[in-house]
Design an enzyme around this catalytic site. Structure first.
Site, PDB file in Angstrom:
ATOM      1  N   ASP A   1      -1.459   7.548   5.786  1.00 53.40           N
ATOM      2  CA  ASP A   1      -0.578   6.587   6.428  1.00 53.40           C
ATOM      3  C   ASP A   1       0.678   6.426   5.569  1.00 53.40           C
ATOM      4  O   ASP A   1       0.589   6.099   4.383  1.00 53.40           O
ATOM      5  CB  ASP A   1      -1.297   5.244   6.568  1.00 53.40           C
ATOM      6  CG  ASP A   1      -0.534   4.288   7.468  1.00 53.40           C
ATOM      7  OD1 ASP A   1      -0.870   4.225   8.657  1.00 53.40           O
ATOM      8  OD2 ASP A   1       0.385   3.610   6.976  1.00 53.40           O
TER       9      ASP A   1
ATOM     10  N   GLU B   1       2.653   6.401  12.428  1.00 50.94           N
ATOM     11  CA  GLU B   1       2.915   7.013  11.121  1.00 50.94           C
ATOM     12  C   GLU B   1       1.634   7.476  10.438  1.00 50.94           C
ATOM     13  O   GLU B   1       1.612   7.722   9.239  1.00 50.94           O
ATOM     14  CB  GLU B   1       3.664   6.018  10.223  1.00 50.94           C
ATOM     15  CG  GLU B   1       2.864   4.810   9.808  1.00 50.94           C
ATOM     16  CD  GLU B   1       2.977   3.651  10.760  1.00 50.94           C
ATOM     17  OE1 GLU B   1       2.789   2.505  10.313  1.00 50.94           O
ATOM     18  OE2 GLU B   1       3.244   3.877  11.970  1.00 50.94           O
TER      19      GLU B   1
END
Length: 470
Positions: free
Chosen positions: A133, A177
């Protein structure tokens, strides 16, 4: 006739090879039919056979002209097939690739994970999953704009793609993301070394605007989980990798963490909230089947007491066992009332309906992501150690540890529950039955521990109660 016979043999051999290919990669014949592969193969070969027959006649009647026509047609066909393959590849890429990063998309990755999970489990090879992430991506977006944010995602995707070159790793954009890397035949230790090197390399790679976010460099948090022998589906691996990722972010971001059940901290407040929420669901049985309600409460009580004696369980596992015990029969809400309360033996079709309660229960609880850890206990508490249980016929340590423990507790209470028109076993008889079925129906190690627990905690009380009744 010899010509036709040779063509039919050629056709048969090629179709057989196509089918062997599909079988070798784990696809069933039905799947091949659904994809239209066999149909397309038949049409393509039929056209080719008719064309070759025409060319054979031309070669027989006009040698040089026939040869010229043959060369022209073969050349044209080669261009057509090349274009067809390019279009097929383009369509496949659009279906399986993320348009922004060029990596595999979420759907393709999930399907690939299921296939790799099944293969590695069958071949007893390691399989590791990592979730990455991008740190503070929202802050980067807020400061630099979404267009620049998309450029950052594409840049990071390219870095990941380059990092896995020369390996059998599969990298995908999992969502937003968040990225995922699937690492077949790789242990969690090797995965950690690879991803930590990648993290340091990314830290040293400049991208415009990263100097304004907290770490002042491009960074990511990463969670790693390795498939274990008691896992029964790929979603468990996803859940563990996800937990490890959250733990990495809780440690301050820009680090890599391996899933460790000891790091999954016991939160007493959260446990009480979860317990209250599940208690409300179990109360539905009060109006439909009071016996199932009381059974669930007793199994919960046994799990609470027995779990506290199992020192090998972590706090998180103990919490999961207790909550799973309370809610394990929730799927019986979907079973018709007349079947649940039937006096006497169930018919075959009625028993098949009852057996579905494990699947229905899983579907009901899966609606809330916070209860994902309970799903194996709900779905698998009727699996047997010898592989003769349901719904999947899992065997031995293929069954998750907590589900094996719950199976013993659930069976013990079912044997000792007082119900009209049904003989109830005494605690002594139930203990003998568990001992007899250790190694077949029950995990022998936990069966022995549960017997010891019952002998110490309940048999003395049962004997006192019997004396009072006399």
């Amino acid at each position: 006739m010899p010509y036709l016979a040779s063509l039919l043999v050629y056709f048969g051999v090629n179709v057989a090879l196509i089918l062997i290919f599909f079988l070798s990669v784990g696809q069933i014949f039905k799947g091949a039919l659904e994809l239209g592969v066999l149909k397309e193969a038949c049409i393509s070969y039929s056209i080719t056979l008719l064309l070759s027959l025409v060319l054979a006649i031309l070669l027989w009647e006009a040698k040089y002209f026939g040869l010229f026509v043959l060369i022209i047609l073969v050349t044209l066909l080669s261009f057509v097939f090349k274009k067809f393959l390019q279009l097929y590849q383009l369509t496949s890429d659009r279906a399986n690739k993320d348009h922004l990063t060029g990596l595999y998309n979420h759907g393709f990755f999930k399907e690939t994970l299921k296939e790799q999970f099944a293969d590695c489990k069958k071949l007893k090879k390691p399989l590791t999953l990592a979730f990455l992430d991008l740190d503070d991506f929202k802050k980067y977006n807020d400061r630099n704009g979404h267009l620049q944010g998309d450029k950052l995602l594409a840049f990071f995707g390219a870095r990941l793609k380059k990092a896995v070159e020369g390996t059998n790793f599969i990298v995908a954009r999992y969502g937003g993301e968040e990225f995922a890397i699937l690492m077949p035949s790789t242990t969690k230790e090797d995965a950690y070394a690879f991803l930590n090197r990648l993290r340091k390399n990314v830290n040293d790679t400049y991208f415009e605007g990263v100097e304004h976010i907290p770490y002042r460099c491009l960074s990511f948090s990463c969670g790693i989980a390795e498939m274990e022998k008691d896992m029964y589906e790929s979603d468990e691996l996803i859940h563990r990798a996800d937990q490890a990722l959250y733990y990495a972010k809780a440690q301050g971001k820009n680090n890599v963490q391996i899933y460790d059940k000891h790091n999954m901290c016991f939160d007493e407040i959260k446990f009480k909230q979860d317990l209250e929420a599940l208690e409300q669901q179990v109360k539905f049985f009060l109006s439909k089947d009071v016996y199932t309600y009381r059974h669930s409460k007793r199994v919960f009580k046994y799990a609470l007491e027995f779990g506290s004696r199992l020192n090998e369980l972590t706090d998180h596992e103990r919490q999961t066992l207790i909550l799973g015990a309370l809610i394990h029969d929730i799927g019986k809400i979907e079973v018709p009332r007349d079947i649940l309360n039937k006096q006497g033996k169930l018919e075959k079709h009625e028993w098949e309906i009852v057996k579905k309660h494990v699947t229905w229960g899983k579907e009901l609880i899966a609606a809330e992501k916070r209860f994902d850890d309970l799903l194996p206990l709900i779905e698998l508490h009727h699996e047997r150690y010898d592989g003769k249980g349901y719904p999947y016929g899992l065997k031995g340590e293929e069954i998750p540890k907590l589900a094996r423990i719950l199976c013993i507790i659930d069976s013990f209470d079912a044997m000792t529950t007082e119900r009209p028109y049904q003989r109830t076993k005494t605690f002594d008889e139930a203990v003998e039955e568990i001992n007899r079925c250790a190694g077949t129906q029950f995990d022998p190690i936990y069966a022995a521990k549960f017997i010891e627990f019952v002998k110490e905690r309940y048999l003395p009380l049962a004997k006192v109660q019997q004396l009072n009744e006399i």
